[in-house]
Design an enzyme around this catalytic site. Structure first.
Site, PDB file in Angstrom:
ATOM      1  N   GLU A  85       0.819  -1.208   0.000  1.00 46.09           N
ATOM      2  CA  GLU A  85       0.000   0.000   0.000  1.00 46.09           C
ATOM      3  C   GLU A  85       0.858   1.266   0.000  1.00 46.09           C
ATOM      4  OE1 GLU A  85      -3.784   2.198   0.554  1.00 46.09           O
ATOM      5  OE2 GLU A  85      -3.074   0.380  -0.432  1.00 46.09           O
TER       6      GLU A  85
ATOM      7  N   THR B 215     -11.855   6.606 -13.768  1.00 45.03           N
ATOM      8  CA  THR B 215     -10.947   6.257 -12.673  1.00 45.03           C
ATOM      9  C   THR B 215     -11.356   4.998 -11.935  1.00 45.03           C
ATOM     10  OG1 THR B 215      -9.668   7.246 -10.851  1.00 45.03           O
ATOM     11  CG2 THR B 215     -12.075   7.585 -10.840  1.00 45.03           C
TER      12      THR B 215
END
Length: 510
Positions: free
Chosen positions: A337, A465
């Site tokens: 992440e 997106t």
């Protein structure tokens, strides 16, 4: 992408026949090798396994918890998104379900995110409408507030960010086209134009925060990561899909890229990995990176081709390599992440110095991990997809296959696929959540990487997106005026204030 049901609508209608436009983004004549068929079949298998777990344990909800086999509703309980794999049974099932969703009522006590609802629900439904041959249509302030309280149909009065306020143009302009109500386009264009014309910390680069009550910036933190990411992404994508004569959109994107090249681009001292650093309120460089921010490589590839700028394209390919390196360096072959770098001008991240273990990892891999979880984000594989379609270099097919292998090995559960808590531990525990963007983006980008490049060609479609393809008109010869925006940095005033959360957070060790 919300429940996995809306999720189906977009992958199923894979090929939209009869769509032809000028090709300028994809490598002409690009073909996948025969071996791609087996890889594509693996992706479809992962999708089927993941989606059937959702259908069995969470039908009509936002997500599924594959370990506890329970439904999850982190949004508003409306369902999921869309897809492109020829799975007509799933598509028809989702189509029937979506006709009965009441979008005027939240199924949970949560407020409704304008941004998330737009990119997931509105984007998914419009994409499905276009990909199905326009057969199914269900959607009858200058800067918007980020959330709406449906109990009183009132906005939540709080600071927003430029990603939330600036990532509506593609979906709302297309909504205007299909409803005949131009209000949607005018509102969302107006929001972006206001932010683009505000004074900025760096030329063409607003800070993350924006106050819809005043239309003024909040803070001055500049990043291509969460809170800002899709504002920059949509500048060039909206210019492309609208073919607008207003060069502000493309010129703002090109100015942001120019500022990034001048100020944010850094090279790691180990491995010479190119990355985009952050620029904080104190005008200090922070040598941080994130999985979320790695979309920028694909976005620069798209924009560089549209602007006929090989410098941007070549830098984008190097940025893409650095993002992929965060997969290649970990024990699971899956990227973390959050991560950080060290360059010749320092290692400041704003969160203290790296530990001895992090430094040892950095000396071996050229980056170090700051947040070890993987919550099924798509951005590295999204950029890898763009790199394949732009260059035709089969290394990107090999990387995609490596990711598929890692997903099958580490994310698989008895009922679907889950995130993991530590990408650098081959014995990692899993996260009891299948994110809806696992369907709408991760598996879609992998499938399209291995599929016929004429399917959802980047010359004929713009992908929003959340991974939903929109039919694009024939491309203009180039985008932008060829001039950067005038700098307004001397007029920028730092206004402190709270900022909203910017992205999903892992549920924690399970």
């Amino acid at each position: 992408m919300r429940s996995a049901y809306l999720q189906t609508l977009a992958i199923v209608c894979a090929s939209a026949p009869g769509i032809v436009s000028a090709g300028r983004v994809q490598l002409p004549g690009l073909r996948v090798p025969p071996s791609a068929a087996a890889s594509r079949a693996q992706v479809v298998s992962i999708f089927n396994e993941s989606y059937n777990a959702y259908r069995q344990f969470a039908f009509g909800h936002d997500e599924v918890a594959p370990l506890s086999q329970q439904p999850l509703d982190p949004r508003n309980g409306w369902g999921a998104s869309i897809h492109i794999m020829g799975l007509t049974g799933f598509f028809n099932e989702a189509l029937n379900f979506s006709q009965n969703i009441d979008f005027t009522e939240s199924k949970t006590p949560d407020t409704v995110s304008v941004f998330e609802s737009t990119i997931r629900y509105v984007g998914g439904l419009i994409s499905a409408y276009e990909l199905s041959g326009k057969q199914h249509f269900f959607l009858n302030n200058t800067i918007p507030f980020g959330f709406v309280d449906f109990s009183g149909n009132s906005p939540v009065i709080q600071t927003s960010n430029i990603a939330e306020a600036g990532t509506l143009t593609i979906e709302w302009s297309r909504l205007s086209e299909y409803t005949g109500n131009d209000t949607y386009r005018k509102l969302t264009e107006g929001s972006v134009l206001k932010m683009a014309n505000n004074p900025t910390p760096l030329p063409g680069m607003p800070g993350q925060g924006i106050d819809p009550s005043t239309n003024l910036p909040v803070g001055g933190y500049v990043t291509w990561g969460g809170g800002s990411d899709s504002y920059f992404e949509y500048l060039i994508k909206y210019a492309r899909i609208s073919n607008t004569n207003d060069n502000t959109f493309a010129d703002s994107w090109l100015t942001a890229v120019d500022s990034s090249i001048k100020t944010l681009i850094k090279t790691s001292t180990v491995g010479n990995h190119l990355y985009l650093a952050d620029f904080d309120d104190d005008r200090l460089i922070r040598h941080v990176g994130s999985h979320l921010a790695c979309f920028y490589a694909g976005n620069w590839l798209l924009g560089g081709k549209l602007a006929n700028n090989d410098t941007i394209v070549n830098l984008a390919l190097r940025l893409n390599d650095a993002c992929w390196n965060t997969y290649a360096g970990d024990a699971t072959g899956i990227g973390p992440e959050g991560f950080a770098f060290i360059s010749a001008d320092g290692n400041f991240t704003g969160n203290g110095n790296p530990t001895s273990d992090q430094l040892a990892f950095y000396e071996k891999h050229g980056y170090y991990i700051t947040s070890s979880d993987y919550i099924q984000r798509p951005e590295v594989l999204e950029s890898n997809f763009y790199a394949w379609r732009v260059t035709g270099n089969q290394v990107y097919l090999q990387r995609a296959q490596t990711a598929v292998n890692s997903f099958n090995k580490f994310l698989s559960t008895p009922t679907g696929f889950a995130g993991i808590n530590d990408v650098n531990d081959p014995n990692t525990t899993q996260i009891d959540e299948t994110e809806s963007f696992w369907f709408a983006e991760v598996l879609k980008y992998l499938y399209l990487t291995f599929d016929d490049p004429n399917n959802i060609s980047l010359d004929n479609f713009v992908i929003n997106t959340e991974g939903h393809p929109f039919i694009a008109p024939p491309a203009k010869p180039t985008y932008g005026s060829g001039h950067l925006l005038p700098s307004k940095t001397s007029e920028f005033v730092l206004r402190p204030g709270p900022l909203p959360a910017v992205s999903p957070v892992a549920r924690g060790p399970q």
